[in-house]
Design a protein around this motif. Structure first.
Motif, short mmCIF file in Angstrom:
data_model
loop_
_atom_site.label_atom_id
_atom_site.label_comp_id
_atom_site.label_asym_id
_atom_site.label_seq_id
_atom_site.Cartn_x
_atom_site.Cartn_y
_atom_site.Cartn_z
N GLU A 237 18.26 26.29 32.20
CA GLU A 237 19.49 26.21 32.98
C GLU A 237 19.67 24.82 33.60
O GLU A 237 18.74 24.28 34.20
CB GLU A 237 19.48 27.25 34.10
N ILE A 238 20.88 24.27 33.44
CA ILE A 238 21.18 22.94 33.99
C ILE A 238 22.32 23.06 34.99
O ILE A 238 23.30 23.78 34.75
CB ILE A 238 21.51 21.94 32.86
N ARG A 239 22.16 22.41 36.14
CA ARG A 239 23.17 22.48 37.21
C ARG A 239 23.39 21.09 37.80
O ARG A 239 22.45 20.51 38.36
CB ARG A 239 22.68 23.39 38.36
N PHE A 240 24.61 20.61 37.69
CA PHE A 240 24.98 19.43 38.49
C PHE A 240 25.12 19.89 39.94
O PHE A 240 25.37 21.08 40.20
CB PHE A 240 26.33 18.88 38.02
N LEU A 241 25.01 18.97 40.88
CA LEU A 241 25.44 19.28 42.25
C LEU A 241 26.92 19.68 42.17
O LEU A 241 27.65 19.24 41.29
CB LEU A 241 25.27 18.06 43.16
N HIS A 242 27.36 20.51 43.12
CA HIS A 242 28.75 20.99 43.07
C HIS A 242 29.77 19.91 43.44
O HIS A 242 30.91 19.94 42.98
CB HIS A 242 28.93 22.21 43.98
N ASN A 243 29.36 18.97 44.27
CA ASN A 243 30.24 17.87 44.64
C ASN A 243 30.63 17.12 43.37
O ASN A 243 29.77 16.54 42.70
CB ASN A 243 29.50 16.94 45.61
N PRO A 244 31.93 17.11 43.00
CA PRO A 244 32.31 16.53 41.70
C PRO A 244 32.08 15.02 41.59
O PRO A 244 32.09 14.47 40.50
CB PRO A 244 33.80 16.88 41.56
N ASP A 245 31.84 14.34 42.74
CA ASP A 245 31.52 12.92 42.69
C ASP A 245 30.05 12.67 42.38
O ASP A 245 29.66 11.57 42.00
CB ASP A 245 31.84 12.24 44.04
N ASP A 297 15.52 30.83 35.72
CA ASP A 297 16.88 30.58 36.21
C ASP A 297 16.81 29.68 37.44
O ASP A 297 15.87 29.78 38.23
CB ASP A 297 17.59 31.89 36.56
N ILE A 298 17.80 28.81 37.57
CA ILE A 298 17.89 27.97 38.77
C ILE A 298 19.34 27.96 39.25
O ILE A 298 20.26 28.19 38.46
CB ILE A 298 17.42 26.50 38.53
N LEU A 299 19.54 27.74 40.54
CA LEU A 299 20.90 27.51 41.01
C LEU A 299 20.88 26.64 42.26
O LEU A 299 19.86 26.49 42.93
CB LEU A 299 21.67 28.81 41.25
N ILE A 300 22.02 26.04 42.53
CA ILE A 300 22.19 25.17 43.70
C ILE A 300 23.24 25.83 44.59
O ILE A 300 24.29 26.27 44.10
CB ILE A 300 22.65 23.76 43.27
N SER A 301 22.97 25.91 45.89
CA SER A 301 23.95 26.50 46.81
C SER A 301 25.23 25.67 46.80
O SER A 301 25.22 24.49 46.47
CB SER A 301 23.37 26.58 48.23
N LEU A 302 26.34 26.32 47.15
CA LEU A 302 27.64 25.64 47.03
C LEU A 302 27.75 24.40 47.92
O LEU A 302 28.51 23.50 47.63
CB LEU A 302 28.78 26.61 47.34
N PHE A 309 14.96 28.83 42.48
CA PHE A 309 14.58 29.19 41.10
C PHE A 309 13.61 30.35 41.08
O PHE A 309 12.98 30.69 42.08
CB PHE A 309 14.05 27.98 40.31
N SER A 310 13.52 30.97 39.89
CA SER A 310 12.62 32.10 39.71
C SER A 310 11.49 31.73 38.76
O SER A 310 11.73 31.05 37.75
CB SER A 310 13.40 33.30 39.15
N ASN A 311 10.28 32.15 39.10
CA ASN A 311 9.12 32.07 38.20
C ASN A 311 8.91 33.46 37.62
O ASN A 311 8.32 34.33 38.27
CB ASN A 311 7.86 31.66 38.99
N PRO A 372 11.04 38.38 38.80
CA PRO A 372 12.40 37.93 39.13
C PRO A 372 12.92 36.97 38.06
O PRO A 372 12.18 36.10 37.61
CB PRO A 372 12.22 37.23 40.47
N GLN A 373 14.18 37.13 37.69
CA GLN A 373 14.69 36.32 36.58
C GLN A 373 16.06 35.73 36.92
O GLN A 373 16.14 34.71 37.54
CB GLN A 373 14.69 37.18 35.32
N MET A 374 17.15 36.41 36.58
CA MET A 374 18.46 35.82 36.88
C MET A 374 18.75 35.91 38.38
O MET A 374 18.42 36.91 39.03
CB MET A 374 19.58 36.54 36.11
N ILE A 375 19.37 34.86 38.92
CA ILE A 375 19.69 34.84 40.35
C ILE A 375 21.16 34.45 40.55
O ILE A 375 21.74 33.73 39.73
CB ILE A 375 18.76 33.87 41.13
#
Length: 457
Positions: A237-245, A297-302, A309-311, A372-375
């Motif tokens: 899973e790849i996540r940019f920061l939410h800030n579009p700049d 799975d990984i995610l970044i808060s808004l 992330f989950s192991n 734990p897997q998807m978050i």
């Protein structure tokens, strides 16, 4: 980001899988009530079965999201469900009745194969143009091929491939794009015909698993750069920061169990640096003598403050403060099952992190199988939802009880001030109790969009 003030989630959509469970039932899309004030709290209130068997629904995406913001003609009323194994793409109408989705269209696998020469579709994102783009893992024969399918946003017909030019990455998986930096970056899990039937340790060191982040020019749709994150890393899973700049983000590498921060350099190309390494544990009674955490799975808060992330194998979920993006700080951790719990078949001989093996995880009297897997995180960042299935063939191999008992959905309460995670003991969705038998619940989506579906441009 203003969406932090969005309404509290009341229902969520979760694809549920029967493939590889021994039950000849179609996968379905579950609507789950997550409103604590509701009499149906923690219940599946609707099931939309697919018209075929063996699809392996996996991830989903919207026909319209924040990238179309300001376009009044666009409504978030269709959920796109690519089937990882059958290569069909289902379009589900969630606009007519939010609580009872219905099937709107089926894109046949032959169309995916013939029109795009691709197969094994994975991640779906909507584009600002109104089109829908879906990444793939391979070609129709199951060899690796990192391409993209484009769907028309009105008719949902296949328009062809997004990518142009002769150069194509050897594998694909997830992707995220950032128009302000003229970039799309995709990841590589592995070759479908290698990983499709399970994880074979003999496939390691043979080029079956991915090792690159693949950088694309957003305007010309051409493949311009590969960033190597290590042999058999399997960046998922790849996540940019939410800030579009922001010209940076994170990617979770499964087999190497590392988090890499990727960023734009002063030269204008892209690079990556490892910022978190989950150490393997020396074990007996398992497939290999070293057990990786297996970051799935990984995610970044808004608000771009925390990384989660989950192991899946070690069994923990972690929260990191990323105020300094180059130096993530561990601020929350909780164990929810996994492969190293006390009294199980695995003995941990050496552990750089824990003093003793964690206890098995019980909630409402049920012992939770799997890890734990998807978050998915609530818009205000205070509730983290978790499911336990990765992919049916790997579930069956690593967690046979998951196939027997079905997966669960859990919820963690998040301390958004200091950091910290605690299990909400009153929340359990038990997919072992489904009318057609136990099933495997995967990715979680909110009707109004969430941390992992929406790209701000």
């Amino acid at each position: 980001i203003s969406v932090l003030k969005g309404p509290r989630e009341e229902i969520v959509y979760v694809p549920c899988i029967y493939r590889n469970t021994g039950r000849k039932k179609p996968d379905f899309l579950a609507t789950v009530d997550v409103n604590p004030k509701s009499s149906d709290y923690c219940q599946v209130i609707h099931r939309l079965p697919m018209p075929n068997l063996g699809d392996e629904l996996h991830h989903s995406g919207w026909n319209a999201c924040s990238s179309c913001f300001g376009d009044a003609t666009k409504k978030r009323n269709r959920l796109i469900l690519p089937s990882f194994i059958s290569s069909r793409i289902y379009v589900v109408d969630v606009g007519t009745d939010l609580r009872a989705p219905r099937l709107f269209k089926v894109v046949n696998s032959e169309d995916v194969f013939w029109k795009c020469s691709l197969g094994y579709p994975h991640t779906s994102h909507c584009l600002g143009s109104g089109e829908i783009m879906i990444s793939t893992l391979g070609d129709p024969a199951g060899s690796g091929k990192g391409g993209f399918i484009l769907l028309d946003g009105e008719t949902f017909e296949i328009k062809g491939n997004w990518e142009k030019g002769d150069k194509i990455p050897p594998m694909g998986y997830d992707f995220w794009y950032q128009p302000r930096h003229n970039v799309l970056i995709s990841t590589e899990w592995g070759i479908p015909k290698c990983l499709g039937y399970g994880f074979d340790p003999n496939d390691l060191k043979k080029g079956c698993y991915g090792r690159r982040l693949n950088v694309w020019d957003w305007t010309t749709h051409t493949y311009v750069q590969a960033i190597d994150v290590g042999e058999d890393a399997a960046p998922l899973e790849i996540r940019f920061l939410h800030n579009p700049d922001a010209a940076e983000g994170y990617v979770g590498c499964t087999i190497s169990s590392a988090i890499h921060r990727f960023y734009k350099t002063e030269q204008g190309d892209w690079a990556a640096e490892k910022v978190i390494q989950v150490p393997s544990k020396k074990v007996e009674g398992w497939l290999l003598p070293d057990m990786p955490g297996f970051i799935t799975d990984i995610l970044i808060s808004l608000d771009d403050r925390f990384l989660y992330f989950s192991n899946w194998l070690h069994g923990d979920i972690r929260q990191y403060d990323i105020s300094d993006t180059r130096k993530p700080k561990l601020v929350g951790q909780v164990f929810l099952g996994g492969s190293i719990t006390k009294g199980g078949p695995v003995t941990v001989c050496r552990d750089e992190e824990l003093q003793s093996q964690p206890d098995p995880f019980f909630i409402k009297g049920k012992r939770v199988p799997g890890g734990p897997q998807m978050i998915q995180l609530s818009l205000d960042g205070k509730r983290l939802y978790v499911t336990t299935s990765l992919y049916s063939a790997w579930d069956k191999q690593f967690y046979p009880n998951l196939i027997k008992d079905g997966s669960v959905m859990l919820q963690l309460d998040v301390d958004t001030e200091q950091g910290g995670l605690t299990v909400n003991e009153s929340f359990l969705v038990d997919f072992g109790k489904e009318p057609d038998g136990p099933c495997l619940a995967h990715e979680i989506r909110y009707p109004g969009g969430d941390c992992t579906s929406d790209i701000w441009v």
